[in-house]
Design an enzyme around this catalytic site. Sequence first.
Site, PDB file in Angstrom:
ATOM      1  N   GLY A  49      37.929  41.807  47.940  1.00 12.46           N
ATOM      2  CA  GLY A  49      37.295  43.117  48.006  1.00 12.46           C
ATOM      3  C   GLY A  49      36.899  43.514  46.601  1.00 12.46           C
ATOM      4  O   GLY A  49      36.429  42.673  45.838  1.00 12.46           O
ATOM      5  N   CYS A  81      40.811  36.010  45.942  1.00 14.14           N
ATOM      6  CA  CYS A  81      39.684  36.596  45.215  1.00 14.14           C
ATOM      7  C   CYS A  81      40.117  37.877  44.486  1.00 14.14           C
ATOM      8  O   CYS A  81      40.865  37.804  43.527  1.00 14.14           O
ATOM      9  CB  CYS A  81      38.510  36.803  46.159  1.00 14.14           C
ATOM     10  SG  CYS A  81      36.949  36.861  45.256  1.00 14.14           S
ATOM     11  N   ARG A 101      37.471  38.703  36.091  1.00 14.90           N
ATOM     12  CA  ARG A 101      36.638  39.038  37.262  1.00 14.90           C
ATOM     13  C   ARG A 101      35.246  38.440  37.126  1.00 14.90           C
ATOM     14  O   ARG A 101      34.724  38.313  36.025  1.00 14.90           O
ATOM     15  CB  ARG A 101      36.467  40.551  37.381  1.00 14.90           C
ATOM     16  CG  ARG A 101      37.725  41.302  37.654  1.00 14.90           C
ATOM     17  CD  ARG A 101      37.432  42.786  37.756  1.00 14.90           C
ATOM     18  NE  ARG A 101      36.585  43.074  38.899  1.00 14.90           N
ATOM     19  CZ  ARG A 101      35.872  44.184  39.031  1.00 14.90           C
ATOM     20  NH1 ARG A 101      35.881  45.100  38.090  1.00 14.90           N
ATOM     21  NH2 ARG A 101      35.140  44.377  40.109  1.00 14.90           N
ATOM     22  N   ARG A 131      31.291  36.091  43.956  1.00 14.33           N
ATOM     23  CA  ARG A 131      31.614  36.817  42.704  1.00 14.33           C
ATOM     24  C   ARG A 131      33.086  36.568  42.352  1.00 14.33           C
ATOM     25  O   ARG A 131      33.897  37.475  42.155  1.00 14.33           O
ATOM     26  CB  ARG A 131      31.318  38.322  42.838  1.00 14.33           C
ATOM     27  CG  ARG A 131      29.810  38.570  43.010  1.00 14.33           C
ATOM     28  CD  ARG A 131      29.468  40.045  43.041  1.00 14.33           C
ATOM     29  NE  ARG A 131      30.208  40.735  44.064  1.00 14.33           N
ATOM     30  CZ  ARG A 131      31.042  41.763  43.845  1.00 14.33           C
ATOM     31  NH1 ARG A 131      31.225  42.206  42.620  1.00 14.33           N
ATOM     32  NH2 ARG A 131      31.663  42.327  44.837  1.00 14.33           N
ATOM     33  N   HIS A 166      37.563  32.217  49.657  1.00 15.36           N
ATOM     34  CA  HIS A 166      37.724  33.033  50.879  1.00 15.36           C
ATOM     35  C   HIS A 166      37.918  32.219  52.153  1.00 15.36           C
ATOM     36  O   HIS A 166      37.021  32.193  53.004  1.00 15.36           O
ATOM     37  CB  HIS A 166      36.470  33.898  51.060  1.00 15.36           C
ATOM     38  CG  HIS A 166      36.380  35.031  50.087  1.00 15.36           C
ATOM     39  ND1 HIS A 166      37.014  36.225  50.288  1.00 15.36           N
ATOM     40  CD2 HIS A 166      35.735  35.123  48.915  1.00 15.36           C
ATOM     41  CE1 HIS A 166      36.757  37.033  49.271  1.00 15.36           C
ATOM     42  NE2 HIS A 166      35.984  36.384  48.421  1.00 15.36           N
ATOM     43  N   GLU A 168      39.509  32.965  54.720  1.00 16.82           N
ATOM     44  CA  GLU A 168      39.516  33.856  55.895  1.00 16.82           C
ATOM     45  C   GLU A 168      38.123  34.038  56.486  1.00 16.82           C
ATOM     46  O   GLU A 168      37.987  34.348  57.673  1.00 16.82           O
ATOM     47  CB  GLU A 168      40.148  35.216  55.535  1.00 16.82           C
ATOM     48  CG  GLU A 168      39.288  36.177  54.719  1.00 16.82           C
ATOM     49  CD  GLU A 168      39.158  35.790  53.247  1.00 16.82           C
ATOM     50  OE1 GLU A 168      39.731  34.759  52.826  1.00 16.82           O
ATOM     51  OE2 GLU A 168      38.459  36.525  52.509  1.00 16.82           O
TER      52      GLU A 168
END
Length: 197
Positions: A49, A81, A101, A131, A166, A168
């Site tokens: 997120g 992430c 980041r 990202r 990711h 998921e």
Amino acid sequence: MTDLRVGVLALQGDFALHARLVTALGHSVSEVRTPVDMRGIDALILPGGESTTISMGIEREGLAEPIRAMHSAGAPIFGTCAGMVLLGRGHLGLIDAAVERNAFGRQVHSFEADLVVSGVAGDPIRALFIRAPAVTDLGPGVQVLAEVDGRPVAIREGNVTAISFHPELIGEGRLHSLALGESAPTDDAPAAAQSLS
Ligand code: GLN
């Protein structure tokens, strides 16, 4: 090991996809928004997120202390992430890694790679980087489970696992199983990943 009660931090980000995956793995899920929601959970997932938003939520809700207590008690903690950013030195500091980041190049916001991850059997894992954060420094106790272009993208220290991609999003559950303690990482050096785009 099945039937864990897995907390999924649900302040912002793609927590619903983690919850669905954890359920598919045979565990029960508690969405965590306040410290009360952490009662009785055996493990915790910090989703992807916006790490800044989630970090402010952790602060606002007073969640850092119960998360630290879970860590001290040896419960599995898994960050993906933005969750990896939050576990790193600059935030909760539960894994001894400096995490930057949006670090895989300013132009390259997203890419995919097939990853061989230490401790994950079977086909390589299709990893989606959005990202994505990068690990820029690691303490001696941190094991690297996978790399892309020589950069760690899956790391583990004790009961804490953090990845910069990711699983998921594609219903890939093997890393969740690893992070939740259902399989153990090996000592093999990570195989080089092939970057596909
Ligand atoms: N760039 C985001 C951040 O650092 C993380 C992106 C993601 O979770 N996909 O907050």
